[in-house]
Design a protein around this motif. Sequence first.
Motif, short mmCIF file in Angstrom:
data_model
loop_
_atom_site.label_atom_id
_atom_site.label_comp_id
_atom_site.label_asym_id
_atom_site.label_seq_id
_atom_site.Cartn_x
_atom_site.Cartn_y
_atom_site.Cartn_z
N TYR A 1 0.80 -1.22 0.00
CA TYR A 1 0.00 0.00 0.00
C TYR A 1 0.84 1.28 0.00
CZ TYR A 1 -4.02 -2.99 0.70
OH TYR A 1 -4.99 -3.94 0.52
N ASP A 2 2.15 1.15 -0.15
CA ASP A 2 3.01 2.32 -0.26
C ASP A 2 3.08 2.72 -1.73
OD1 ASP A 2 4.84 4.35 -0.09
OD2 ASP A 2 6.44 3.15 0.82
N PHE A 3 1.99 3.27 -2.24
CA PHE A 3 1.92 3.65 -3.64
C PHE A 3 2.94 4.74 -3.97
CE2 PHE A 3 -2.87 2.65 -3.09
CZ PHE A 3 -2.62 1.29 -3.15
N GLU A 4 3.09 5.69 -3.08
CA GLU A 4 4.03 6.78 -3.30
C GLU A 4 5.48 6.28 -3.37
OE1 GLU A 4 4.66 11.17 -1.36
OE2 GLU A 4 4.79 9.48 0.02
N GLY A 5 5.84 5.37 -2.45
CA GLY A 5 7.19 4.83 -2.45
C GLY A 5 7.50 4.04 -3.71
N HIS A 6 6.53 3.24 -4.14
CA HIS A 6 6.72 2.49 -5.40
C HIS A 6 6.87 3.44 -6.58
CE1 HIS A 6 5.17 -1.23 -3.29
NE2 HIS A 6 6.11 -1.75 -4.05
N ALA A 7 6.09 4.52 -6.57
CA ALA A 7 6.18 5.50 -7.66
C ALA A 7 7.56 6.14 -7.70
CB ALA A 7 5.09 6.55 -7.49
N GLN A 8 8.14 6.42 -6.54
CA GLN A 8 9.47 7.01 -6.49
C GLN A 8 10.51 6.07 -7.09
OE1 GLN A 8 10.07 8.10 -2.39
NE2 GLN A 8 8.60 9.78 -2.45
N LEU A 9 10.40 4.78 -6.75
CA LEU A 9 11.34 3.80 -7.30
C LEU A 9 11.17 3.66 -8.82
CD1 LEU A 9 11.10 1.00 -4.58
CD2 LEU A 9 12.96 2.65 -4.88
N ALA A 10 9.90 3.63 -9.26
CA ALA A 10 9.63 3.49 -10.70
C ALA A 10 10.20 4.67 -11.47
CB ALA A 10 8.13 3.36 -10.93
N SER B 1 -9.29 -4.98 -4.41
CA SER B 1 -10.44 -4.35 -5.05
C SER B 1 -9.96 -3.58 -6.26
CB SER B 1 -11.18 -3.41 -4.10
OG SER B 1 -10.41 -2.25 -3.84
N ALA B 2 -10.89 -3.30 -7.17
CA ALA B 2 -10.55 -2.46 -8.32
C ALA B 2 -10.18 -1.06 -7.87
CB ALA B 2 -11.73 -2.42 -9.29
N GLY B 3 -10.82 -0.57 -6.80
CA GLY B 3 -10.52 0.76 -6.30
C GLY B 3 -9.10 0.90 -5.81
N GLU B 4 -8.59 -0.12 -5.12
CA GLU B 4 -7.21 -0.06 -4.64
C GLU B 4 -6.24 -0.06 -5.81
OE1 GLU B 4 -6.82 -3.31 -1.92
OE2 GLU B 4 -7.99 -2.32 -0.35
N HIS B 5 -6.54 -0.86 -6.84
CA HIS B 5 -5.68 -0.86 -8.02
C HIS B 5 -5.73 0.49 -8.74
CE1 HIS B 5 -3.91 -4.87 -8.52
NE2 HIS B 5 -4.95 -5.30 -7.84
N ALA B 6 -6.88 1.13 -8.74
CA ALA B 6 -6.98 2.45 -9.36
C ALA B 6 -6.08 3.45 -8.65
CB ALA B 6 -8.43 2.92 -9.34
N GLN B 7 -6.02 3.36 -7.33
CA GLN B 7 -5.13 4.25 -6.57
C GLN B 7 -3.67 4.01 -6.97
OE1 GLN B 7 -5.96 4.60 -2.22
NE2 GLN B 7 -7.72 3.32 -2.66
N LEU B 8 -3.29 2.74 -7.08
CA LEU B 8 -1.92 2.40 -7.46
C LEU B 8 -1.59 2.93 -8.86
CD1 LEU B 8 0.76 0.76 -7.15
CD2 LEU B 8 -0.48 -1.19 -8.12
N ILE B 9 -2.50 2.70 -9.80
CA ILE B 9 -2.25 3.10 -11.18
C ILE B 9 -2.18 4.63 -11.30
CG2 ILE B 9 -3.23 3.11 -13.51
CD1 ILE B 9 -4.39 0.29 -12.82
N MET B 10 -3.11 5.31 -10.67
CA MET B 10 -3.15 6.77 -10.78
C MET B 10 -1.99 7.43 -10.04
SD MET B 10 -5.56 7.12 -12.83
CE MET B 10 -5.60 8.92 -12.88
N ALA B 11 -1.40 6.72 -9.07
CA ALA B 11 -0.22 7.24 -8.37
C ALA B 11 1.07 6.99 -9.13
CB ALA B 11 -0.14 6.62 -6.97
N GLU B 12 0.96 6.38 -10.33
CA GLU B 12 2.15 6.01 -11.12
C GLU B 12 3.03 5.07 -10.32
OE1 GLU B 12 2.39 7.10 -14.22
OE2 GLU B 12 0.74 8.54 -14.15
N GLY B 13 2.40 4.15 -9.56
CA GLY B 13 3.11 3.33 -8.60
C GLY B 13 3.81 2.11 -9.13
N SER B 14 3.69 1.80 -10.42
CA SER B 14 4.38 0.63 -10.95
C SER B 14 4.40 0.69 -12.47
CB SER B 14 3.70 -0.67 -10.50
OG SER B 14 2.41 -0.77 -11.08
#
Length: 399
Positions: free
Chosen positions: A259-268, A283-296
Amino acid sequence: MAQAVESNIVSYAQIADGARTAAETGDRIEWVKVSLIFLPLATPVSDAKVLTGRQKPLTEIAFIFAEISTRDGFQGIGFGYSKRAGGLGMYAHAKELAPNLIGEDPNDISRIFTKLLWAGASMGRSGMTTQAIAPFDIALWGLKARRAHLPLAKLLGAQRDSVQCYNTSGGYLHTPLDQVLRNVAISRESGIGGIKLKVGQPDLAIDIERVGAARNLLGHDFPLMVDANQQWDRQKATRACRAFENVDLTWIEEPLDAYDFEGHAQLAARFDTAIATGEMLTSAGEHAQLIMAEGSDFIQPDAPRVGGITPFLEIMALGAFKGRKLAPHFAMEIHLHLAAAYPIEPWLEHFEWLGPMFNEQMQLKDGRMHVSDRPGLGYSLSEQAIAWRADFEEFGKHP
């Protein structure tokens, strides 16, 4: 002229009066069976979560299967699963949900998903609530494809008839390096298209040694991935990503908490090596947060974990729109069909663990898993799976 127009209106009304609506003519679900099956693993499995003391070695997997039959004689089968804990809870909630399917039109999959989601909404709309829905949703999609006499991939609109496939199960942390290298060689010789190794040792030097040895064995061009299973903090993850930057990895998986979307985004953003994550999201909502955060760079949704194929398709649509690559987690029997329908070339994770549970085998050739011509999801429960069944309950009337 006015009389002619009026006459036409009357005739259309007469036709409408004699017509039947889709709701009046649709099929109906008459019977649902929910089963709890425990799949034993021949060798306990350990990853970084075991070395850090957060979890015990994995010795078995709990599966919840849903079998659905309709008035018109169509059947579907789907499953969800849980590792280490939660299987009994999922099974209990699935049995609570099952009566809600009786009498529904099996074609109305999205509406049924919403109905089941709200039936358990007081527990939330992610986690165990959505995971207990997955067996039903997956069964309904398989049923719809079988009704159409098509593999699910074809029903969804396949982009390809095979998907490049990598293997994970030979590179766990409990496995000595010499055995890891033997497993790597065997996997490549068997036709696998890529190799993933577990990392996350307390001493990063050990990870570097193991991954370097595998790279030397495989050569420069063969796809190699690593998976830290969420066991690094941001500083350790940064050091590890830097250390692996010149190993030509296809991706580094779950370097941080899921759930560290921001940290993953920094590494990416910081490293050339791709970052992959998402398997633990529910959930689809959690994946949307990851995708929109540029997390991977790679999204890794798991259909049984997010609630089934219906939410997985939502994740696919957003992921493709945002240009993310796809590498679904586990459950290749389901994910082959979904990956085959993704517009950007994906990866499929190969696990031979589930093989004894099904009568049908999947076809791996030249590094790719091929979609069979069997309708639906293309699998049925084996006698071995039935022997492993711990409990079941039926709802409605079997046709």
